[in-house]
Design a protein around this motif. Structure first.
Motif, PDB file in Angstrom:
ATOM      1  N   PHE A  52      89.635 -52.739  26.363  1.00  0.00           N
ATOM      2  CA  PHE A  52      90.332 -51.681  25.633  1.00  0.00           C
ATOM      3  C   PHE A  52      89.654 -50.327  25.810  1.00  0.00           C
ATOM      4  O   PHE A  52      90.256 -49.294  25.521  1.00  0.00           O
ATOM      5  CB  PHE A  52      90.425 -52.032  24.145  1.00  0.00           C
ATOM      6  CG  PHE A  52      91.702 -52.714  23.775  1.00  0.00           C
ATOM      7  CD1 PHE A  52      92.791 -52.000  23.329  1.00  0.00           C
ATOM      8  CD2 PHE A  52      91.831 -54.081  23.906  1.00  0.00           C
ATOM      9  CE1 PHE A  52      93.974 -52.626  23.016  1.00  0.00           C
ATOM     10  CE2 PHE A  52      93.006 -54.724  23.586  1.00  0.00           C
ATOM     11  CZ  PHE A  52      94.088 -53.992  23.136  1.00  0.00           C
ATOM     12  N   ALA A  53      88.414 -50.315  26.267  1.00  0.00           N
ATOM     13  CA  ALA A  53      87.713 -49.043  26.511  1.00  0.00           C
ATOM     14  C   ALA A  53      88.099 -48.433  27.852  1.00  0.00           C
ATOM     15  O   ALA A  53      87.578 -47.380  28.212  1.00  0.00           O
ATOM     16  CB  ALA A  53      86.200 -49.257  26.447  1.00  0.00           C
ATOM     17  N   HIS A  54      89.000 -49.074  28.585  1.00  0.00           N
ATOM     18  CA  HIS A  54      89.399 -48.570  29.896  1.00  0.00           C
ATOM     19  C   HIS A  54      90.015 -47.173  29.784  1.00  0.00           C
ATOM     20  O   HIS A  54      89.812 -46.317  30.655  1.00  0.00           O
ATOM     21  CB  HIS A  54      90.396 -49.540  30.531  1.00  0.00           C
ATOM     22  CG  HIS A  54      90.398 -49.524  32.019  1.00  0.00           C
ATOM     23  ND1 HIS A  54      89.326 -49.949  32.782  1.00  0.00           N
ATOM     24  CD2 HIS A  54      91.336 -49.120  32.919  1.00  0.00           C
ATOM     25  CE1 HIS A  54      89.608 -49.824  34.059  1.00  0.00           C
ATOM     26  NE2 HIS A  54      90.815 -49.311  34.169  1.00  0.00           N
ATOM     27  N   GLY A  55      90.774 -46.941  28.717  1.00  0.00           N
ATOM     28  CA  GLY A  55      91.362 -45.621  28.512  1.00  0.00           C
ATOM     29  C   GLY A  55      90.323 -44.548  28.286  1.00  0.00           C
ATOM     30  O   GLY A  55      90.498 -43.387  28.705  1.00  0.00           O
ATOM     31  N   GLU A  56      89.206 -44.914  27.648  1.00  0.00           N
ATOM     32  CA  GLU A  56      88.140 -43.930  27.432  1.00  0.00           C
ATOM     33  C   GLU A  56      87.393 -43.644  28.724  1.00  0.00           C
ATOM     34  O   GLU A  56      86.923 -42.514  28.939  1.00  0.00           O
ATOM     35  CB  GLU A  56      87.171 -44.446  26.367  1.00  0.00           C
ATOM     36  CG  GLU A  56      87.825 -44.757  25.032  1.00  0.00           C
ATOM     37  CD  GLU A  56      88.739 -43.649  24.557  1.00  0.00           C
ATOM     38  OE1 GLU A  56      88.276 -42.499  24.485  1.00  0.00           O
ATOM     39  OE2 GLU A  56      89.914 -43.923  24.265  1.00  0.00           O
ATOM     40  N   LEU A  57      87.264 -44.628  29.604  1.00  0.00           N
ATOM     41  CA  LEU A  57      86.668 -44.384  30.920  1.00  0.00           C
ATOM     42  C   LEU A  57      87.579 -43.486  31.751  1.00  0.00           C
ATOM     43  O   LEU A  57      87.101 -42.646  32.527  1.00  0.00           O
ATOM     44  CB  LEU A  57      86.419 -45.715  31.627  1.00  0.00           C
ATOM     45  CG  LEU A  57      85.422 -46.649  30.931  1.00  0.00           C
ATOM     46  CD1 LEU A  57      85.382 -48.006  31.625  1.00  0.00           C
ATOM     47  CD2 LEU A  57      84.033 -46.030  30.901  1.00  0.00           C
ATOM     48  N   ALA A 218      89.616 -46.173  37.083  1.00  0.00           N
ATOM     49  CA  ALA A 218      90.148 -45.492  35.900  1.00  0.00           C
ATOM     50  C   ALA A 218      89.800 -44.012  35.930  1.00  0.00           C
ATOM     51  O   ALA A 218      90.624 -43.155  35.585  1.00  0.00           O
ATOM     52  CB  ALA A 218      89.583 -46.147  34.635  1.00  0.00           C
ATOM     53  N   ALA A 219      88.577 -43.685  36.366  1.00  0.00           N
ATOM     54  CA  ALA A 219      88.158 -42.287  36.449  1.00  0.00           C
ATOM     55  C   ALA A 219      88.998 -41.512  37.456  1.00  0.00           C
ATOM     56  O   ALA A 219      89.386 -40.360  37.211  1.00  0.00           O
ATOM     57  CB  ALA A 219      86.674 -42.205  36.817  1.00  0.00           C
ATOM     58  N   GLU A 234      91.860 -37.320  23.527  1.00  0.00           N
ATOM     59  CA  GLU A 234      92.793 -38.380  23.154  1.00  0.00           C
ATOM     60  C   GLU A 234      93.691 -38.817  24.308  1.00  0.00           C
ATOM     61  O   GLU A 234      94.563 -39.669  24.111  1.00  0.00           O
ATOM     62  CB  GLU A 234      93.673 -37.908  21.983  1.00  0.00           C
ATOM     63  CG  GLU A 234      92.902 -37.553  20.724  1.00  0.00           C
ATOM     64  CD  GLU A 234      92.147 -38.729  20.149  1.00  0.00           C
ATOM     65  OE1 GLU A 234      92.646 -39.866  20.242  1.00  0.00           O
ATOM     66  OE2 GLU A 234      91.033 -38.515  19.617  1.00  0.00           O
ATOM     67  N   MET A 235      93.499 -38.271  25.500  1.00  0.00           N
ATOM     68  CA  MET A 235      94.420 -38.569  26.590  1.00  0.00           C
ATOM     69  C   MET A 235      94.405 -40.050  26.971  1.00  0.00           C
ATOM     70  O   MET A 235      95.422 -40.609  27.370  1.00  0.00           O
ATOM     71  CB  MET A 235      94.121 -37.686  27.806  1.00  0.00           C
ATOM     72  CG  MET A 235      92.746 -37.881  28.410  1.00  0.00           C
ATOM     73  SD  MET A 235      92.368 -36.678  29.731  1.00  0.00           S
ATOM     74  CE  MET A 235      93.490 -37.189  31.015  1.00  0.00           C
ATOM     75  N   GLY A 236      93.252 -40.697  26.829  1.00  0.00           N
ATOM     76  CA  GLY A 236      93.170 -42.105  27.170  1.00  0.00           C
ATOM     77  C   GLY A 236      93.999 -42.983  26.257  1.00  0.00           C
ATOM     78  O   GLY A 236      94.538 -44.019  26.685  1.00  0.00           O
TER      79      GLY A 236
END
Length: 669
Positions: A52-57, A218-219, A234-236
């Motif tokens: 779930f942290a993929h969006g933050e990466l 992801a980056a 908040e884009m992730g």
């Protein structure tokens, strides 16, 4: 908006432009989805980690690029950032795998969901601390700016760049997976990890590189999307849920599925949904996700998830030093102390204390509802906020349009929550494990999208200004107009409502406890400990889990309805998926499978929030997320297990300290 038919009538050649432009936009969006979803899918395929942290990466990649581009003044620094920033995020990914994910190997894969949700809180707050709250943008090189004409059509240079560059990256990843020894081991490990180990290959050594490579992809997606829109912390959050739709559609663990799913969703969005029914975009996508999970849970190209790859979900202990009678007496003392909370308002502490404890009680009731199904049947619902939000909206709509009676509003909230839970449970419980978690998430997101567009729910503004009385048929009392004087203490509307919430929590606790002590509860515990054995004994475990899910949904609906009454407002933000994550944090923090542990978890969660906000302000989630990550790794049975963990140290007697990897089911409340 001019329809396609009107354009065609005015200019017969317009349809070619519309179709080609839509296809180009669809490929652009689709390839960004591919880059984001591919890393997510490969990580799951090899490691069975739903990150779930993929969006933050993804977000971190955009900010690292921003940090590299800004000092150099833009221009061709964009291309340098497109190479360097993913490597930096890849290093972050490797560190995450080595120090947080690796200790969880051998446990139920759903613990990875819990861990990475904690990492979402940590990474997101770190981004806020380093780069602030404002939106940023970086300059693209001149070569990929503007438009150009080709064959009579006008194309965006940057869209073409994304298509070409994204295709090359996807092709390079595919070639690495297909034609290198590294890729061969990854593909073999995704199909049968034990077989790879039997061949003498230590596949665990490859996990860090897999996680780092997924983070780098992801980056890259974050940087490319950052060239088309402003970069924000908040884009992730906005991209991670579509990424999950894609990996489910294509197949968890399948790179080919991520490519096909990403392109399919992107083209579908830009050529059919947005031009024709933009208001239904979220609904159609999540209906597609639900349909795939029901018909073919492994997706278009995925394989069946391995069964029992890890251990069981770890429940709380039996209370350490305390026997059941002592725990009961301690519980009574705690209830008495809670009863006395409003009496100290205004002279021992401020009135905010009553407001804070009311919130704790409401979320404690919500956490209790989730623990009933998660802690006793092993069903981890990522969409439990659906019932919380449904209860709140039904109560508000009833008060505004039907009756101002609290009893009618809460009664309808409970009834419709039960119906919704039965429908969701009937459809969802036919799949298990991570697939169940994903399908409940899809139902919650579907509800969130629907409720955000309905006029009766107030759309994006929500509902507010509703009044309520405690009675029926026009006969009753309004708590806001009552004052109870007990010596120097005056109990007003908010204090009286506090007792309503407390009564609901205590009543729900004893009701669910009574159910668990019944023959029905015995079967639930048997399902938790060994579902296959319960099936062999002749029990239809699906029916029992569905009934448990309905009871859980009813209690969550009650909590949501009372929350709407407490705040006097309900908005779509009450149904955001992250709230499902927060209530899971409370359940695990306190100790699942105990009923009282999640209530304790809710008190600790909001107590930490109140204390940390006084010291570090809005970035309190950084500390809370760190605490939760440490709990998942080192104390997965929650706070209620702490006495048992400390017992050998405090008593100095014999006995071994329970380890986090101990998968022996714990006791009950």
């Amino acid at each position: 908006m001019i329809s396609l038919h009107a354009l065609l009538a005015a200019d017969p050649t317009a349809v070619s432009f519309v179709s080609l432009q839509g296809l180009l936009d669809g490929l652009t969006v689709g390839l960004i989805y591919v880059l984001l979803a591919a890393g997510l899918s490969v990580i799951f395929g090899v490691m069975h980690v739903i990150n779930f942290a993929h969006g933050e990466l993804f977000t971190l990649g955009a900010y690292f690029a921003l940090a590299l581009i800004a000092p150099l003044g833009g221009g061709y620094a964009f291309f340098a950032a497109l190479l360097i920033a993913p490597l930096l995020v890849g290093v972050v990914g490797v560190a995450i795998e080595r120090f947080t994910v690796r200790p969880l190997y051998g446990r139920d894969p759903l613990y990875h969901i819990l861990l990475t949700f904690g990492l979402v809180l940590v990474i997101n707050d770190l981004i806020y601390i380093v780069w602030g709250t404002g939106n940023r943008s970086f300059t693209r090189p001149e070569v990929v700016r503007g438009t150009f004409d080709l064959a009579g059509f006008t194309f965006s240079a940057y869209n073409v760049f994304i298509i070409v560059f994204g295709s090359l990256v996807a092709l390079a990843v595919w070639a690495a997976l297909e034609y290198t020894r590294y890729g061969l081991i990854i593909r073999a490990g995704s199909q049968d990890r034990q077989m790879v180990r039997n061949l003498g290959i230590d596949i665990d050594r490859y996990y860090s590189l897999v996680f780092g490579a997924g983070a780098a992809l992801a980056a890259i997606a974050g940087i490319t999307i950052g060239g088309t829109q402003q970069v924000s912390p908040e884009m992730g959050m906005g991209f991670i849920i579509p990424a999950f739709v894609i990996v489910v559609l294509g197949g968890l663990g399948s790179f080919k599925g991520a490519v096909v799913g990403g392109l399919l969703v992107g083209i579908l969005q830009e050529t059919i949904i947005r031009p024709n029914v933009p208001s239904l975009e979220g609904i159609v996508i999540f209906l597609l996700m639900i349909g795939v999970l029901l018909v073919r849970p492994q997706g278009l190209f995925g394989s069946e998830a391995p069964e029992n790859e890890g251990g069981a979900l770890l429940t709380g202990t039996d209370g350490g030093f305390l026997d059941s009678d002592t725990r009961l007496k301690l519980g009574i003392v705690m209830v008495v102390l809670l009863v006395l909370v409003p009496f100290g308002s205004g002279w021992l502490y401020s009135g905010y204390a009553v407001t804070l404890v009311t919130r704790m009680l409401l979320w404690g009731l919500f956490a209790l509802s989730l623990d009933f199904v998660m802690g006793y049947t092993g069903l981890v619902s990522l969409g439990h906020v659906l019932f919380w939000g449904l209860g709140g909206y039904v109560a508000a709509i009833t008060l505004i349009n039907v009756s101002e009676s609290v009893f009618v509003a809460i009664g309808l909230a409970i009834l419709l929550s039960a119906v919704a839970a039965w429908i969701v449970g009937y459809l969802s419980i036919r799949v298990a494990g991570v697939y169940f978690a994903m399908i409940t998430l899809a139902f919650a997101e579907l509800f969130h999208n629907v409720i955000s567009d309905l006029d009766i729910s107030g759309g994006s503004e929500g509902l507010f200004g509703f009044s309520a009385f405690y009675g029926i048929a026009g006969v009753g009392v309004d708590l806001t107009e009552i004052e109870v004087v007990l010596g120097p203490v005056i109990l007003g509307g908010s204090s009286l409502f506090y007792y309503v919430v407390l009564a609901a929590l205590v009543g729900s606790f004893f009701l669910t406890r009574r159910i668990l002590n019944s023959p029905f509860g015995a079967v639930m515990k048997a399902i938790r400990e060994n579902e296959q054995r319960a099936t062999f004994l002749g029990y239809n475990t699906t029916v029992y889990k569905r009934r448990a899910f309905v009871i859980s949904g009813v209690v969550a609906g009650l909590a949501g309805g009372l929350s709407a009454l407490n705040s006097g407002i309900i908005t779509p933000s009450a149904t955001e998926w992250i709230k499902s994550g927060e209530v899971i944090v409370m359940v695990v923090l306190g100790g699942m499978g105990t009923l009282y542990g999640p209530i304790l978890g809710a008190f600790v969660f909001f107590g930490l929030e109140a204390v940390l906000m006084d010291f570090i302000g809005e970035r309190w989630r950084l500390v809370l997320g760190t605490v939760f990550v440490l709990f998942v790794i080192f104390l997965p049975r929650g706070l209620v297990s702490l006495p048992g963990q400390l017992r050998p140290l405090l008593s100095g007697g014999p006995g071994s300290k329970p380890t986090p990897d101990d998968t022996t089911p714990g006791g009950d409340d």
